[in-house]
Design a protein around this motif. Sequence first.
Motif, PDB file in Angstrom:
ATOM      1  N   THR A 170      53.603  30.291  40.208  1.00 13.85           N
ATOM      2  CA  THR A 170      52.462  29.670  40.885  1.00 13.85           C
ATOM      3  C   THR A 170      51.817  30.647  41.855  1.00 13.85           C
ATOM      4  OG1 THR A 170      53.416  27.449  40.702  1.00 13.85           O
ATOM      5  CG2 THR A 170      51.752  27.788  42.403  1.00 13.85           C
ATOM      6  N   LEU A 171      52.635  31.333  42.635  1.00 13.99           N
ATOM      7  CA  LEU A 171      52.112  32.301  43.591  1.00 13.99           C
ATOM      8  C   LEU A 171      51.349  33.413  42.888  1.00 13.99           C
ATOM      9  CD1 LEU A 171      55.063  32.632  46.149  1.00 13.99           C
ATOM     10  CD2 LEU A 171      52.822  31.595  46.542  1.00 13.99           C
ATOM     11  N   ARG A 172      51.865  33.867  41.745  1.00 13.02           N
ATOM     12  CA  ARG A 172      51.210  34.926  40.988  1.00 13.02           C
ATOM     13  C   ARG A 172      49.829  34.474  40.513  1.00 13.02           C
ATOM     14  NH1 ARG A 172      49.007  39.513  39.612  1.00 13.02           N
ATOM     15  NH2 ARG A 172      48.870  39.889  37.372  1.00 13.02           N
ATOM     16  N   ILE A 173      49.749  33.263  39.988  1.00 12.88           N
ATOM     17  CA  ILE A 173      48.479  32.759  39.466  1.00 12.88           C
ATOM     18  C   ILE A 173      47.467  32.563  40.594  1.00 12.88           C
ATOM     19  CG2 ILE A 173      47.386  30.727  38.423  1.00 12.88           C
ATOM     20  CD1 ILE A 173      49.825  30.575  36.564  1.00 12.88           C
ATOM     21  N   LEU A 174      47.915  31.999  41.723  1.00 10.42           N
ATOM     22  CA  LEU A 174      47.011  31.799  42.846  1.00 10.42           C
ATOM     23  C   LEU A 174      46.548  33.132  43.433  1.00 10.42           C
ATOM     24  CD1 LEU A 174      48.662  28.760  44.665  1.00 10.42           C
ATOM     25  CD2 LEU A 174      46.630  28.757  43.221  1.00 10.42           C
ATOM     26  N   GLN A 175      47.436  34.125  43.413  1.00 11.38           N
ATOM     27  CA  GLN A 175      47.046  35.443  43.902  1.00 11.38           C
ATOM     28  C   GLN A 175      45.980  36.063  43.005  1.00 11.38           C
ATOM     29  OE1 GLN A 175      48.188  37.063  46.865  1.00 11.38           O
ATOM     30  NE2 GLN A 175      46.319  38.174  46.305  1.00 11.38           N
ATOM     31  N   VAL A 176      46.124  35.878  41.695  1.00  9.32           N
ATOM     32  CA  VAL A 176      45.113  36.377  40.766  1.00  9.32           C
ATOM     33  C   VAL A 176      43.759  35.729  41.047  1.00  9.32           C
ATOM     34  CG1 VAL A 176      44.375  36.320  38.353  1.00  9.32           C
ATOM     35  CG2 VAL A 176      46.686  37.055  38.924  1.00  9.32           C
ATOM     36  N   ILE A 177      43.763  34.429  41.302  1.00  2.94           N
ATOM     37  CA  ILE A 177      42.518  33.725  41.604  1.00  2.94           C
ATOM     38  C   ILE A 177      41.864  34.294  42.861  1.00  2.94           C
ATOM     39  CG2 ILE A 177      41.546  31.491  42.277  1.00  2.94           C
ATOM     40  CD1 ILE A 177      43.836  30.251  40.563  1.00  2.94           C
ATOM     41  N   GLU A 178      42.686  34.525  43.881  1.00  2.00           N
ATOM     42  CA  GLU A 178      42.168  35.084  45.128  1.00  2.00           C
ATOM     43  C   GLU A 178      41.622  36.495  44.910  1.00  2.00           C
ATOM     44  OE1 GLU A 178      43.508  34.782  49.777  1.00  2.00           O
ATOM     45  OE2 GLU A 178      45.053  35.190  48.282  1.00  2.00           O
ATOM     46  N   ASP A 179      42.337  37.288  44.120  1.00  9.34           N
ATOM     47  CA  ASP A 179      41.888  38.655  43.833  1.00  9.34           C
ATOM     48  C   ASP A 179      40.575  38.651  43.050  1.00  9.34           C
ATOM     49  OD1 ASP A 179      44.152  39.550  45.110  1.00  9.34           O
ATOM     50  OD2 ASP A 179      45.252  40.030  43.272  1.00  9.34           O
ATOM     51  N   LEU A 180      40.457  37.730  42.092  1.00 14.98           N
ATOM     52  CA  LEU A 180      39.228  37.629  41.306  1.00 14.98           C
ATOM     53  C   LEU A 180      38.037  37.301  42.185  1.00 14.98           C
ATOM     54  CD1 LEU A 180      40.296  35.720  38.088  1.00 14.98           C
ATOM     55  CD2 LEU A 180      39.114  37.915  38.157  1.00 14.98           C
ATOM     56  N   ARG A 181      38.235  36.366  43.091  1.00 15.16           N
ATOM     57  CA  ARG A 181      37.148  36.008  44.011  1.00 15.16           C
ATOM     58  C   ARG A 181      36.720  37.223  44.819  1.00 15.16           C
ATOM     59  NH1 ARG A 181      36.937  32.874  48.934  1.00 15.16           N
ATOM     60  NH2 ARG A 181      38.979  33.700  49.425  1.00 15.16           N
ATOM     61  N   ALA A 182      37.706  37.970  45.326  1.00 16.00           N
ATOM     62  CA  ALA A 182      37.394  39.134  46.143  1.00 16.00           C
ATOM     63  C   ALA A 182      36.686  40.224  45.341  1.00 16.00           C
ATOM     64  CB  ALA A 182      38.671  39.688  46.770  1.00 16.00           C
ATOM     65  N   ALA A 183      37.097  40.394  44.075  1.00 14.82           N
ATOM     66  CA  ALA A 183      36.570  41.493  43.262  1.00 14.82           C
ATOM     67  C   ALA A 183      35.234  41.169  42.607  1.00 14.82           C
ATOM     68  CB  ALA A 183      37.586  41.877  42.191  1.00 14.82           C
ATOM     69  N   THR A 184      35.032  39.910  42.218  1.00 10.82           N
ATOM     70  CA  THR A 184      33.862  39.562  41.415  1.00 10.82           C
ATOM     71  C   THR A 184      32.925  38.548  42.064  1.00 10.82           C
ATOM     72  OG1 THR A 184      34.925  37.708  40.256  1.00 10.82           O
ATOM     73  CG2 THR A 184      35.282  39.924  39.355  1.00 10.82           C
ATOM     74  N   GLY A 185      33.356  37.933  43.169  1.00  7.47           N
ATOM     75  CA  GLY A 185      32.529  36.897  43.775  1.00  7.47           C
ATOM     76  C   GLY A 185      32.609  35.566  43.065  1.00  7.47           C
ATOM     77  N   LEU A 186      33.624  35.392  42.202  1.00 12.35           N
ATOM     78  CA  LEU A 186      33.809  34.140  41.473  1.00 12.35           C
ATOM     79  C   LEU A 186      33.975  32.972  42.441  1.00 12.35           C
ATOM     80  CD1 LEU A 186      34.425  32.747  38.677  1.00 12.35           C
ATOM     81  CD2 LEU A 186      36.833  33.229  39.143  1.00 12.35           C
ATOM     82  N   THR A 187      33.301  31.867  42.150  1.00 13.94           N
ATOM     83  CA  THR A 187      33.460  30.632  42.918  1.00 13.94           C
ATOM     84  C   THR A 187      34.466  29.742  42.193  1.00 13.94           C
ATOM     85  OG1 THR A 187      31.142  30.805  43.596  1.00 13.94           O
ATOM     86  CG2 THR A 187      32.228  28.688  43.940  1.00 13.94           C
ATOM     87  N   VAL A 188      35.394  29.153  42.939  1.00 15.10           N
ATOM     88  CA  VAL A 188      36.468  28.364  42.335  1.00 15.10           C
ATOM     89  C   VAL A 188      36.546  26.997  43.001  1.00 15.10           C
ATOM     90  CG1 VAL A 188      38.938  28.234  41.819  1.00 15.10           C
ATOM     91  CG2 VAL A 188      37.791  30.460  41.842  1.00 15.10           C
ATOM     92  N   LEU A 189      36.570  25.954  42.176  1.00 12.93           N
ATOM     93  CA  LEU A 189      36.897  24.599  42.636  1.00 12.93           C
ATOM     94  C   LEU A 189      38.280  24.293  42.087  1.00 12.93           C
ATOM     95  CD1 LEU A 189      35.900  22.100  44.186  1.00 12.93           C
ATOM     96  CD2 LEU A 189      35.037  21.199  42.023  1.00 12.93           C
ATOM     97  N   LEU A 190      39.249  24.221  42.983  1.00 14.15           N
ATOM     98  CA  LEU A 190      40.661  24.167  42.627  1.00 14.15           C
ATOM     99  C   LEU A 190      41.235  22.790  42.919  1.00 14.15           C
ATOM    100  CD1 LEU A 190      43.445  25.547  41.978  1.00 14.15           C
ATOM    101  CD2 LEU A 190      43.497  26.248  44.393  1.00 14.15           C
TER     102      LEU A 190
END
Length: 235
Positions: A170-190
């Motif tokens: 779970t931590l790995r997946i959430l970290q990937v989501i956070e990294d994606l937001r930082a790198a690409t500006g992706l918006t996430v509704l979680l």
Amino acid sequence: MLEVEELVTSYGAVRALDAVSLSTKDGSITAVLGANGAGKTTLLRTVGGLVAPDSGRVRFDGTDVTGWPADRLTRSGLVHVPESGGVITELTVEENLRLGALWRRDRADRAAALREVLELFPPLAERQGKLAATLSGGERQMLAIGRALMSRPRLLLLDEPSLGLAPLVTLRILQVIEDLRAATGLTVLLVEQNARSALSVADHGFVLSLGRVVATDRAEDLLADDQLRHAYLGF
């Protein structure tokens, strides 16, 4: 990026969403929290075009997309990863990923997206030619998210990514989501039942109870509200 106004969705006589309003900023991670039956999954299914609302409005990047089907929303940049992922177990990992970009005409970009997803999730790269049926629960969740990323979304609706997974996964997946937001500006509704984990990566949160929004605040303020946590978030 996303505006939901007075959204009402029913299943027969049961009103699952009762005048829900919320919004997300461009480039943010927004958590939707609450107990089982609060309406979290129905919210994503309605916004993502899988369920038609009774009333209310959904606006994506300024455009009214209320009632649009899921395929049209995907082409516009709004992509839904459902609870438990929904991977096709009879196909290989690579075939599942390629489905996410099947509608895109730019072959070079599709190939680039595939490389990026495999770099993002090394376990998928190692099992690229294996059937999805052979993957663990965590790997299947990575595959579902990776398939969604193949379409290069601007807004990702992510439903219970930690469901049934070990805490480290779970931590790995959430970290990937956070990294994606930082790198690409992706918006996430979680949408996430594990409120503590969701709020650890979110900027803002909404709490649902019986189909209604009962609280909204910055993630750190929701974490600090002992009464709210005990009443609605279970920790």
